[in-house]
Motif scaffolding. Structure first.
Motif, PDB file in Angstrom:
ATOM      1  N   GLY A 462     -24.550  -2.008  -0.674  1.00 52.37           N
ATOM      2  CA  GLY A 462     -23.542  -1.107  -0.926  1.00 52.37           C
ATOM      3  C   GLY A 462     -21.914  -1.263   0.164  1.00 52.37           C
ATOM      4  O   GLY A 462     -21.205  -0.087  -0.270  1.00 52.37           O
ATOM      5  N   TYR A 463     -21.449  -2.356  -0.343  1.00 55.64           N
ATOM      6  CA  TYR A 463     -20.729  -2.941   0.015  1.00 55.64           C
ATOM      7  C   TYR A 463     -19.388  -2.706  -0.990  1.00 55.64           C
ATOM      8  O   TYR A 463     -19.659  -2.693  -2.107  1.00 55.64           O
ATOM      9  N   ALA A 464     -18.187  -2.629  -0.873  1.00 56.75           N
ATOM     10  CA  ALA A 464     -17.227  -2.602  -1.770  1.00 56.75           C
ATOM     11  C   ALA A 464     -15.949  -2.962  -1.263  1.00 56.75           C
ATOM     12  O   ALA A 464     -15.518  -3.402   0.327  1.00 56.75           O
ATOM     13  N   VAL A 465     -15.166  -3.713  -2.224  1.00 61.44           N
ATOM     14  CA  VAL A 465     -13.615  -4.231  -1.707  1.00 61.44           C
ATOM     15  C   VAL A 465     -12.534  -4.062  -2.302  1.00 61.44           C
ATOM     16  O   VAL A 465     -12.795  -3.190  -3.712  1.00 61.44           O
ATOM     17  N   VAL A 466     -11.636  -3.407  -1.699  1.00 61.87           N
ATOM     18  CA  VAL A 466      -9.871  -2.743  -1.675  1.00 61.87           C
ATOM     19  C   VAL A 466      -8.954  -3.265  -1.835  1.00 61.87           C
ATOM     20  O   VAL A 466      -8.947  -4.367  -0.996  1.00 61.87           O
ATOM     21  N   ARG A 467      -8.325  -2.729  -3.223  1.00 60.30           N
ATOM     22  CA  ARG A 467      -7.099  -4.168  -3.692  1.00 60.30           C
ATOM     23  C   ARG A 467      -6.187  -3.559  -3.898  1.00 60.30           C
ATOM     24  O   ARG A 467      -6.314  -1.865  -4.334  1.00 60.30           O
ATOM     25  N   ASP A 468      -4.758  -3.781  -3.765  1.00 59.61           N
ATOM     26  CA  ASP A 468      -3.265  -2.978  -4.436  1.00 59.61           C
ATOM     27  C   ASP A 468      -3.182  -3.232  -5.643  1.00 59.61           C
ATOM     28  O   ASP A 468      -4.117  -3.810  -6.148  1.00 59.61           O
ATOM     29  N   ALA A 469      -2.281  -3.591  -5.578  1.00 60.33           N
ATOM     30  CA  ALA A 469      -1.761  -2.943  -6.371  1.00 60.33           C
ATOM     31  C   ALA A 469      -1.405  -4.488  -7.199  1.00 60.33           C
ATOM     32  O   ALA A 469      -1.195  -4.821  -8.845  1.00 60.33           O
ATOM     33  N   GLY A 470      -1.125  -5.127  -5.980  1.00 58.18           N
ATOM     34  CA  GLY A 470      -0.922  -6.711  -6.433  1.00 58.18           C
ATOM     35  C   GLY A 470      -2.114  -7.700  -6.721  1.00 58.18           C
ATOM     36  O   GLY A 470      -1.896  -8.748  -6.603  1.00 58.18           O
ATOM     37  N   ASP A 471      -3.722  -7.067  -7.169  1.00 59.82           N
ATOM     38  CA  ASP A 471      -5.022  -7.195  -6.915  1.00 59.82           C
ATOM     39  C   ASP A 471      -5.715  -8.372  -5.033  1.00 59.82           C
ATOM     40  O   ASP A 471      -5.422  -9.128  -5.330  1.00 59.82           O
ATOM     41  N   ARG A 472      -4.347  -8.545  -4.178  1.00 60.59           N
ATOM     42  CA  ARG A 472      -4.337  -8.147  -3.150  1.00 60.59           C
ATOM     43  C   ARG A 472      -5.621  -7.795  -2.336  1.00 60.59           C
ATOM     44  O   ARG A 472      -5.413  -6.462  -2.301  1.00 60.59           O
ATOM     45  N   PRO A 473      -6.248  -8.341  -1.632  1.00 58.02           N
ATOM     46  CA  PRO A 473      -7.707  -7.526  -1.000  1.00 58.02           C
ATOM     47  C   PRO A 473      -6.802  -6.991   0.180  1.00 58.02           C
ATOM     48  O   PRO A 473      -6.469  -7.561   0.768  1.00 58.02           O
ATOM     49  N   LEU A 474      -7.585  -6.019   0.774  1.00 62.84           N
ATOM     50  CA  LEU A 474      -6.734  -4.472   1.564  1.00 62.84           C
ATOM     51  C   LEU A 474      -7.974  -5.734   2.851  1.00 62.84           C
ATOM     52  O   LEU A 474      -9.311  -4.177   2.828  1.00 62.84           O
ATOM     53  N   THR A 475      -7.472  -5.428   3.892  1.00 66.07           N
ATOM     54  CA  THR A 475      -8.664  -6.079   5.528  1.00 66.07           C
ATOM     55  C   THR A 475      -7.845  -4.800   6.831  1.00 66.07           C
ATOM     56  O   THR A 475      -9.758  -4.594   7.976  1.00 66.07           O
ATOM     57  N   ARG A 476      -7.325  -3.829   6.724  1.00 69.07           N
ATOM     58  CA  ARG A 476      -7.156  -2.944   7.801  1.00 69.07           C
ATOM     59  C   ARG A 476      -6.544  -1.557   6.643  1.00 69.07           C
ATOM     60  O   ARG A 476      -6.024  -1.608   6.128  1.00 69.07           O
ATOM     61  N   ALA A 477      -6.586  -0.743   7.820  1.00 67.20           N
ATOM     62  CA  ALA A 477      -7.320   1.001   7.413  1.00 67.20           C
ATOM     63  C   ALA A 477      -5.059   0.689   7.364  1.00 67.20           C
ATOM     64  O   ALA A 477      -4.254   1.301   6.943  1.00 67.20           O
ATOM     65  N   ALA A 478      -4.245  -0.091   8.436  1.00 71.09           N
ATOM     66  CA  ALA A 478      -2.551   0.119   8.499  1.00 71.09           C
ATOM     67  C   ALA A 478      -1.811  -0.330   7.468  1.00 71.09           C
ATOM     68  O   ALA A 478      -1.169  -0.393   7.465  1.00 71.09           O
ATOM     69  N   ASP A 479      -2.786  -1.222   6.246  1.00 67.99           N
ATOM     70  CA  ASP A 479      -2.327  -1.715   5.803  1.00 67.99           C
ATOM     71  C   ASP A 479      -1.535  -0.524   4.477  1.00 67.99           C
ATOM     72  O   ASP A 479      -1.598  -1.101   2.728  1.00 67.99           O
ATOM     73  N   VAL A 480      -2.743   0.406   4.664  1.00 68.84           N
ATOM     74  CA  VAL A 480      -2.384   1.534   3.284  1.00 68.84           C
ATOM     75  C   VAL A 480      -2.118   1.931   3.903  1.00 68.84           C
ATOM     76  O   VAL A 480      -1.685   3.114   4.965  1.00 68.84           O
ATOM     77  N   SER A 481      -0.822   2.799   3.005  1.00 73.55           N
ATOM     78  CA  SER A 481       0.284   4.044   3.221  1.00 73.55           C
ATOM     79  C   SER A 481      -0.147   4.877   1.916  1.00 73.55           C
ATOM     80  O   SER A 481      -0.988   5.303   0.849  1.00 73.55           O
ATOM     81  N   ALA A 482       0.185   6.267   2.523  1.00 72.25           N
ATOM     82  CA  ALA A 482      -0.034   7.198   1.587  1.00 72.25           C
ATOM     83  C   ALA A 482       1.240   7.144   0.286  1.00 72.25           C
ATOM     84  O   ALA A 482       1.902   6.897  -0.323  1.00 72.25           O
ATOM     85  N   GLY A 483      -0.186   7.533  -0.723  1.00 68.30           N
ATOM     86  CA  GLY A 483       0.316   7.822  -2.458  1.00 68.30           C
ATOM     87  C   GLY A 483       0.673   6.208  -2.896  1.00 68.30           C
ATOM     88  O   GLY A 483       1.220   5.888  -4.271  1.00 68.30           O
ATOM     89  N   GLN A 484       0.212   4.928  -2.094  1.00 68.13           N
ATOM     90  CA  GLN A 484      -0.337   3.712  -2.046  1.00 68.13           C
ATOM     91  C   GLN A 484      -1.362   3.723  -3.568  1.00 68.13           C
ATOM     92  O   GLN A 484      -2.279   4.753  -3.940  1.00 68.13           O
ATOM     93  N   PHE A 485      -1.504   3.084  -4.236  1.00 77.14           N
ATOM     94  CA  PHE A 485      -2.370   2.656  -5.564  1.00 77.14           C
ATOM     95  C   PHE A 485      -3.363   1.753  -5.267  1.00 77.14           C
ATOM     96  O   PHE A 485      -3.125   0.801  -4.320  1.00 77.14           O
ATOM     97  N   LEU A 486      -4.397   1.661  -5.560  1.00 80.62           N
ATOM     98  CA  LEU A 486      -5.327   1.399  -4.758  1.00 80.62           C
ATOM     99  C   LEU A 486      -6.394   1.115  -6.325  1.00 80.62           C
ATOM    100  O   LEU A 486      -6.705   1.506  -7.134  1.00 80.62           O
ATOM    101  N   GLU A 487      -7.483  -0.129  -6.438  1.00 79.54           N
ATOM    102  CA  GLU A 487      -8.284  -0.469  -6.558  1.00 79.54           C
ATOM    103  C   GLU A 487      -9.481  -0.628  -5.976  1.00 79.54           C
ATOM    104  O   GLU A 487      -9.485  -1.589  -4.879  1.00 79.54           O
TER     105      GLU A 487
END
Length: 535
Positions: A462-487
């Motif tokens: 039931g878990y999921a992995v969130v990555r940014d546009a550079g395919d790097r995993p995101l581990t904190r909510a502070a690393d996410v900004s509005a309008g950022q492309f996520l996978e």
């Protein structure tokens, strides 16, 4: 109440820090003793520090004071400090707050009178003499007729003019002048550098290296000549490979370079006279020696001539010398005809004896014997050749028989090798099968371990992995900004989304209120149906 009042009266003094008190003392001392002259003996001097400063003490029989010479002041001193030297130091007194000490910052320093200079000079002379710099064995003789003379002196004084004038009068040669200061600060270093500079000139360079050096200066007081007592000057003079003449001061003046030089001249003019001979005297001496040589050669030739005449008178005449050889020649000529006749008779008798043994019958018999011997040898060689041919025929027949039986033996051996190869192939197939089974088991075990450690098993729970546009995993909510492309990667597949809205404010410590998930953003026209918002 009276007790408290008394206690308050004791604390009416102004309260200051240690740094403020030390700074006040420093300003007071520097103001009261901003320019002083102190006489004392140098103690604890170990040369300049690695920083360039010099630290030591000045003392007398009852007290001592720390002293320092800053790096910028040290080169300007006329006399360098030495252990045990009594000096008069000029400077200012200051304090060092770090250790509550006071010291004198020296700006100028001079020996305490001529007696101190003489004591210092004697101590330095004794120390250098113990090193062997003044030994007579080190001194070299001066060249008799130098071609180039190097002069180390001031170019503007009367000394150089006296030297050049004396050399021109006595024997004109080439003179190279190395201009230096001969008095004052830095004079010793310049003289030492000049001596070493002359020695560093190559023998075959464009400038010919001098054959002799002259270090010269006019007369003066002990302080004026002090630069030639410098230890660097003495060591340069002792190390010089070129013979060196010291001509410092008048005849009564002595400096340490006089002891280290190869020759000491009483005056600079005397040094020029020592360096070159008098050309007129040499010409007169050469003329005198030439006249003596011509007279000696004439007398020697006359003596030889008289001896030859005496020997000629003692020799016999030509007729007496040739009488005996002429008689022997006449006797030999008279016996030559008789000897020739006897020799002819003897040779003819020998020829007759040899001719008597040469007859045709004897020659024919010898030819017949040689012909019979050669025929026997030919028959013997033919029989040997026939036997050798028969032996070779039999050997060839045996070899043919052996070659006929060879295919049967080769066929049997080939059948045995084929059976052995078949057995080896069966063994190899079995070994390969066993190796494949063993390696398949090892790979299966490693795969199970890898699957147990894979993060995909975590995604299945039931878990999921969130990555940014550079395919790097995101581990904190502070690393996410509005309008950022996520996978977002789930257990079955990945989806793409865009972050929207601001991050919720952080909850205060101890708060138990749950964060509300914001409503999902409405999909834009043209976006894939599986895309959505994470927040």
């Amino acid at each position: 109440m009276n007790t408290f009042a008394a206690r308050d009266s004791q604390t009416n003094l102004l309260e200051v820090t240690v740094s403020e008190l030390s700074g006040s003392i420093k300003r007071t001392v520097e103001t009261a003793f901003d320019h002083v002259r102190v006489r004392g003996e140098i103690s604890g001097y170990r040369g300049q520090h690695s920083s360039g400063h010099a630290y030591f003490c000045l003392k007398d029989d009852r007290a001592r004071i720390d002293a320092v010479i800053w790096k910028g002041t040290f080169p300007r001193l006329r006399f360098k400090p030495e252990e045990g030297m009594e000096v008069i130091a000029t400077g200012k007194v200051t304090t060092f707050p770090g250790s509550s000490k006071y010291q004198i910052v020296i700006e100028n320093m001079e020996p305490a009178g001529a007696g101190a200079l003489m004591a210092l000079l004697e101590e330095r002379r004794r120390r250098l003499a113990e090193e062997g710099l003044f030994d007579q064995a080190r001194k070299r003789p001066l060249p008799f007729m130098p071609q180039v003379i190097g002069v180390v002196t001031s170019p503007t004084g009367a000394v150089i003019r006296d030297i050049l004038h004396r050399i021109t009068d006595r024997f004109p040669v080439r003179v190279i002048v190395w201009p230096v200061k001969v008095q004052g600060e830095g004079s010793g270093d310049e003289v030492a550098s000049a001596i070493r500079g002359f020695n560093d000139i190559p023998m075959d360079g464009p400038v010919k290296r001098p054959d002799v050096l002259i270090v010269a200066r006019g007369g003066g007081s002990l302080e004026d000549l002090w630069g030639f007592n410098d230890e660097a000057v003495v060591r340069a003079a002792a190390e010089s490979r070129i013979p060196l003449i010291s001509a410092v001061g008048h005849e009564t003046d002595w400096t340490l370079i006089d002891h280290a030089a190869d020759m000491r001249a009483p005056t600079p003019t005397g040094a020029a006279e020592m360096a070159v001979p008098v050309k007129a005297e040499l010409d007169a001496q050469v003329a005198s020696l030439s006249a003596r040589l011509r007279g000696c050669a004439s007398r020697h030739m006359e003596h030889r001539r008289q001896s030859v005449r005496a020997l000629v008178r003692a020799l016999p005449s030509l007729d007496q010398l040739l009488a005996l050889p002429r008689r022997r020649f006449d006797e030999a000529a008279a016996g030559l005809g008789r000897g020739l006749e006897r020799t002819t008779v003897i040779k003819r008798r020998s020829l007759d004896q040899a001719t008597a043994g040469l007859r045709l019958e004897i020659l024919a018999n010898r030819v017949s014997e040689r012909r019979r011997f050669i025929g026997e040898q030919v028959l013997r060689k033919e029989r040997c050749l026939e036997r050798h041919m028969l032996k070779e025929h039999s050997r060839v027949a045996k070899a043919a028989t052996a070659l006929g039986a060879l295919p049967a033996r080769l066929a049997g051996q080939l059948q045995r090798e084929r059976q052995h190869l078949t057995a080896l192939m069966r063994q190899a197939d079995t070994a390969v099968s066993y190796a494949l089974i063993r390696n398949r088991g090892l790979v299966t075990g490693q795969d199970r371990v890898l699957q147990s450690l894979s993060y995909k098993n975590v995604l299945k729970r039931g878990y999921a992995v969130v990555r940014d546009a550079g395919d790097r995993p995101l581990t904190r909510a502070a690393d996410v900004s509005a309008g950022q492309f996520l996978e977002i990667e789930f257990a079955d597949e990945r989806i793409n989304t865009v972050a929207c809205g601001d991050s919720p404010p952080a909850s205060p410590p101890g708060a138990e209120t749950a964060r509300k998930r914001p409503a999902a953003r409405t999909a834009l026209p043209g976006e894939p149906p599986k895309q959505g918002s994470l927040f």
